[in-house]
Design an enzyme around this catalytic site. Structure first.
Site, PDB file in Angstrom:
ATOM      1  N   GLU A   1       3.929   2.554  -1.298  1.00  0.00           N
ATOM      2  CA  GLU A   1       3.474   1.306  -0.695  1.00  0.00           C
ATOM      3  C   GLU A   1       3.667   0.134  -1.652  1.00  0.00           C
ATOM      4  O   GLU A   1       4.369  -0.832  -1.365  1.00  0.00           O
ATOM      5  CB  GLU A   1       1.998   1.444  -0.328  1.00  0.00           C
TER       6      GLU A   1
ATOM      7  N   ASP B   1      -5.802  -0.311   6.092  1.00  0.00           N
ATOM      8  CA  ASP B   1      -4.431  -0.309   6.600  1.00  0.00           C
ATOM      9  C   ASP B   1      -4.257  -1.357   7.696  1.00  0.00           C
ATOM     10  O   ASP B   1      -3.234  -2.040   7.771  1.00  0.00           O
ATOM     11  CB  ASP B   1      -4.057   1.070   7.153  1.00  0.00           C
TER      12      ASP B   1
END
Length: 439
Positions: free
Chosen positions: A107, A303
C-alpha cells in the site's frame, strides 16, 4: 449528533435489507450554508479529453504561491522531515514504512511511487521500486511477479507471502505512468516491469492457490488474489480511473476487459455506497452487500476513507458517471457536515450511527476526527455542487499533520492521504500521458 435546522428522520428498514443495518439514521436535507463563493460548480468534462485539471484551492480563493508552499510542506513532512515515513537504503534504494505498525507494505510503497511520479521525482520513484522489487516481489513460484503485502523493513522477513490486490493495482499504474513520463531507457524499463505483473496476473490459474488480481467473471478487483479473497472485494480497491489507464497504456491485449472493469467498478460503487449517507463498508461482496470478517464486523473504517477520493479521481480524469458522482458527493458531505465539519469521526455504521466495535490503530482504540478522512472528504469537493463543499476545502487547508493531544500520530496513512488530497485539489494528481520524446 448535531441537529441544524429541520431534521428529517429516515428509518433504515428498507436499507437494512441491503446493508444489514437495524439502526436509524438522522439526516438533515435543508442545511443552509452561506458563503460568498456561492455554490460550487464542478467541471463537466474529464481531463482525459480536456487535458486540464481543476485547481479547487485557487477557485476557493487561496493564492497560488500559498498552494505551492502547502504542497511542498506536505511532501517535506512525509518524505523528508523529522517524522518522515520514507527511508533511503544505501545509494540506490528506499522504502516507505507504516511506522506505527513497524512494517513496509505494498500500500505505502505504491503510494510513495505514485507521489514520486506525479511530482516528477525520479530518484525517489526508482529507489522505492528497486527496494520493493528486491524484497517484496516474488521471482518464481506460484506467486511469481506478485508481491508479499507486508515485510519487516529491519529484518526483511515477510509478514505474509500473499498479496493485497490494491498493491499490484497501484504498482502497475505507477509503472505505466513512469514509462510515459521518463521513458524506458534510463536504468529501469518501467513498461516491461508493468507488463511483467500484468502478464503474470493472466497466467495465474489457481496453482498454489494463487489467482488473477481481477475476478474475471465479475470484472472487479479481488480483496486478495487467492482462494480466500477472490470472490469478494474492498470498495477502496475499486478505482475505475486506474483500469482506464491500463486499457490505454497496458497494451497487453486485454484492453476491452480493463474498460469493462472500469465500468463494472462504477456500477459496483453505486451498490456499495449507502443511498442516504454515502458511506460504505470496508469489505463487501461483489453485489455490494456488506461483509464482516473474522477480525471485525462490517463498518465504514480506515480503508473506506479512500473511497471519496477515488471517486473524485475518476470524476476529475474521465467524468463518465457525472450525475451519480455529484449526487454521491452531496450525500456524503451532507452527512459529514451535519455530524460537524470539525468533529465528524473516522468510523461509522453505514447508516451513520456509531459502531459498537472500534478498530484500533497505533495502540489506540478511539474514534477521532482523523486528518486522513478530512482529506478524502475534501477531495470529494472536486465533484461538489453545494456551497458547503467549500467548507470541506477550507477544513483541509486548515488541517495540520501533527500529533493529537493524546499522543496519537500517523504520518504514514494520514500523511499520505493528506498529501494525495492536496495534490488532487491543487490539480497536481494527473493522468501522465506519453511525453513527446518517449512515444
Amino acid at each position: 449528533m448535531k441537529k441544524i435546522g429541520s431534521l428529517i428522520f429516515f428509518t433504515s428498514l428498507m436499507f437494512g435489507i441491503m446493508y444489514g443495518q437495524q439502526n436509524t439514521v438522522t439526516i438533515n436535507l435543508k442545511q443552509e450554508v452561506k458563503d460568498s463563493r456561492g455554490e460550487m460548480t464542478p467541471w463537466s468534462k474529464g481531463a482525459w479529453k480536456t487535458g486540464k485539471y481543476r485547481n479547487v484551492f485557487k477557485d476557493a480563493g487561496y493564492k497560488q504561491a500559498d498552494i505551492d508552499a502547502k504542497l511542498a510542506k506536505a511532501y517535506y513532512d512525509v518524505f523528508e522531515g523529522p517524522n518522515k515515513v520514507y527511508f533511503e537504503v544505501g545509494d540506490s534504494m528506499a522504502y516507505v514504512s507504516d511506522v506505527k505498525n513497524h512494517d513496509a507494505r505494498t500500500e505505502g510503497l505504491s503510494y510513495g511511487m505514485m507521489v514520486a511520479v506525479q511530482l516528477n521525482k525520479k530518484d525517489v520513484f526508482d529507489r522505492i521500486w528497486r527496494w520493493t522489487s528486491k524484497y517484496l516481489q516474488h521471482h518464481g513460484g506460484p506467486h511469481d511477479a506478485y508481491f508479499a503485502w507486508s515485510v519487516d523493513p529491519k529484518t526483511l522477513k515477510h509478514n505474509s507471502e500473499g498479496s493485497a490486490s490494491d498493491g499490484e493495482l497501484y504498482f502497475i499504474t505507477d509503472l505505466l505512468f513512469a514509462s510515459n513520463r521518463w521513458g524506458n531507457d534510463t536504468g529501469i524499463n518501467y513498461y516491461a516491469e508493468a507488463r511483467k505483473i500484468l502478464d503474470a496476473m493472466w497466467s495465474k490459474n489457481g496453482t498454489g492457490g494463487v489467482k488473477n488480481i481481477m475476478n474475471v467473471e465479475h470484472k472487479l478487483i479481488t480483496f486478495t488474489p487467492d482462494n480466500y479473497g477472490y470472490n469478494w472485494t474492498d470498495p477502496s480497491y475499486n478505482l475505475p480511473a486506474f483500469f482506464e489507464i491500463w486499457a490505454e497504456y497496458g497494451k497487453d491485449g486485454h484492453e476491452q476487459f480493463y474498460r469493462d472493469c472500469a465500468d463494472s467498478a462504477r456500477v459496483y460503487l453505486h451498490k456499495a455506497c449507502h443511498p442516504v449517507t454515502g458511506l460504505n463498508a470496508d469489505y463487501t461482496d461483489f453485489d455490494g452487500k456488506i461483509r464482516s470478517t473474522r477480525w471485525m464486523p462490517a463498518a465504514f473504517r480506515y480503508d473506506s476513507w479512500r473511497v471519496p477520493m477515488n471517486i473524485a479521481m475518476d470524476y476529475s480524469w474521465f467524468a463518465k458517471d457525472n450525475k451519480w458522482q455529484q449526487d454521491y458527493s452531496k450525500r456524503i458531505q451532507n452527512f459529514l457536515f451535519q455530524e460537524g465539519i470539525d468533529s465528524f469521526v473516522d468510523q461509522y455504521n453505514m447508516d451513520g450511527t456509531r459502531p459498537e466495535f472500534i478498530l484500533q490503530a497505533g495502540g489506540f482504540k478511539k474514534l477521532r476526527h482523523s486528518i486522513g478522512f478530512v482529506a478524502t472528504a475534501a477531495a470529494a469537493s472536486i465533484m461538489g455542487t453545494q456551497t458547503k463543499s467549500w467548507k470541506f476545502v477550507d477544513a483541509l487547508w486548515n488541517a495540520k499533520l501533527e500529533p493529537y493531544e493524546d499522543g496519537y500520530f500517523d504520518p504514514y496513512y494520514d500523511g499520505l492521504l493528506y498529501l494525495f488530497a492536496l495534490m488532487h485539489l491543487s490539480g497536481n494528481y494527473q493522468i501522465i500521458k506519453p511525453q513527446l520524446n518517449h512515444k
